[in-house]
Enzyme design. Sequence first.
Site, PDB file in Angstrom:
ATOM      1  CE  LYS A 208     134.035-106.140  12.471  1.00  0.00           C
ATOM      2  NZ  LYS A 208     135.057-106.756  11.601  1.00  0.00           N
ATOM      3  CG  ASP A 240     137.969-108.523  12.201  1.00  0.00           C
ATOM      4  OD1 ASP A 240     138.501-107.462  12.595  1.00  0.00           O
ATOM      5  OD2 ASP A 240     137.295-108.588  11.160  1.00  0.00           O
TER       6      ASP A 240
END
Length: 373
Positions: A208, A240
């Site tokens: 991330k 994600d």
Amino acid sequence: MSETSKNSNEKRIFATNDKKLNIAVLPGDGIGPEIVEQALNVTKAVCKKFGHTLTYEYGIVGACAIDSVGEPYPKSTHELCMKSDAVLFGAIGDPKYDNNPAAKVRPEQGLLKMRKDLGLYANIRPVTTFPSLIHKSPLRADLVDGADFMCIRELTGGMYFGRPQGRSEDGNTAYDTCVYTREEIERILHLAYKYAGQRNKKVTVVDKANVLATSRLWRQIAQEVAPQYPDIETEYMFVDNAAMRIIQWPKSFDVLVTENLFGDILTDEASVITGSLGMLPSASVGIHTSVFEPIHGSYPQATGKNIANPLATILSAALMFEYAFGMTEEGALIREAVAASMDAGIVNEDIADNGIAYKTTEVGEWIVKFISK
Ligand code: IPM
Ligand code: MG
């Protein structure tokens, strides 16, 4: 071949061949003892078939260890693991701790301590499909059929171990800390490239990096390591997006490498590709003895009912033969037996069709018979 007790705990299976397997057996909590019993029976059958000598000794871990000695990973269990060539592990966890956030000593701490003390920095979770299970996946058959990738989860760093961790004095603020060092990131990336080299030559680094400082270090180091493996393709992906792509396009992955918490979450998600959480095995490897364990938990609702699916643990035993002992034929035979049991419909309720579900022991016994014939 005969089985004798040398002392109250240690058991030995004698064989004529001089290949010796010396393993620690840690059943843990909940369904752990039931599924590990089946995996151990399968291990015995394989040793008998191939003429290996198996020595095994039981140890306690998790809630059962807290109940008997006050700590979830006692020194005696650690010493047992250290002197063994491999550890066969069941599951840990108990609702009496899950429902009590104030409990100071928790079963999960035992698993974390075991991973840390054995230096198990990499958790390898292969995700594959079984033809007879494809229709069990909530995903479309054409998406999952043939999916075959490996998740490599960093296991001894990140938020699970970072300090400080705790609460403010008034109890209304809580904090965890995510920490990663260069050394921790480098070693797991090299491992990922090593496996990719033996597979389809692609590594997906999941992070991330658009938000987290630790992820930016991961990505920086990955960009340094990648050129050392010119024949392997490297892909960078935010976590994600990876969560979406695993479901949308599982066949695009070969080796996925990521940090501890992301790996925990993504591998539960990936199990739906296989058809059941009860099917995914894992190998935790690193500095000392490797541990082989299913990715699922202790499933307290099923404890003692003889209904839990032992296949993830049996498949973990296959990984044990391959990774800890370099015995590929033995591992392949276990996998063949597991596939055959599913083709024959000898399965537990989580993957059963038409309400015909077999018991944990029946599935284990069928597989032992297949291996022994
Ligand atoms: C796993 C489990 C453990 C983890 C729990 C039981 C602490 O979910 O092995 O994936 O989060 O690592
Ligand atoms: Mg998990």
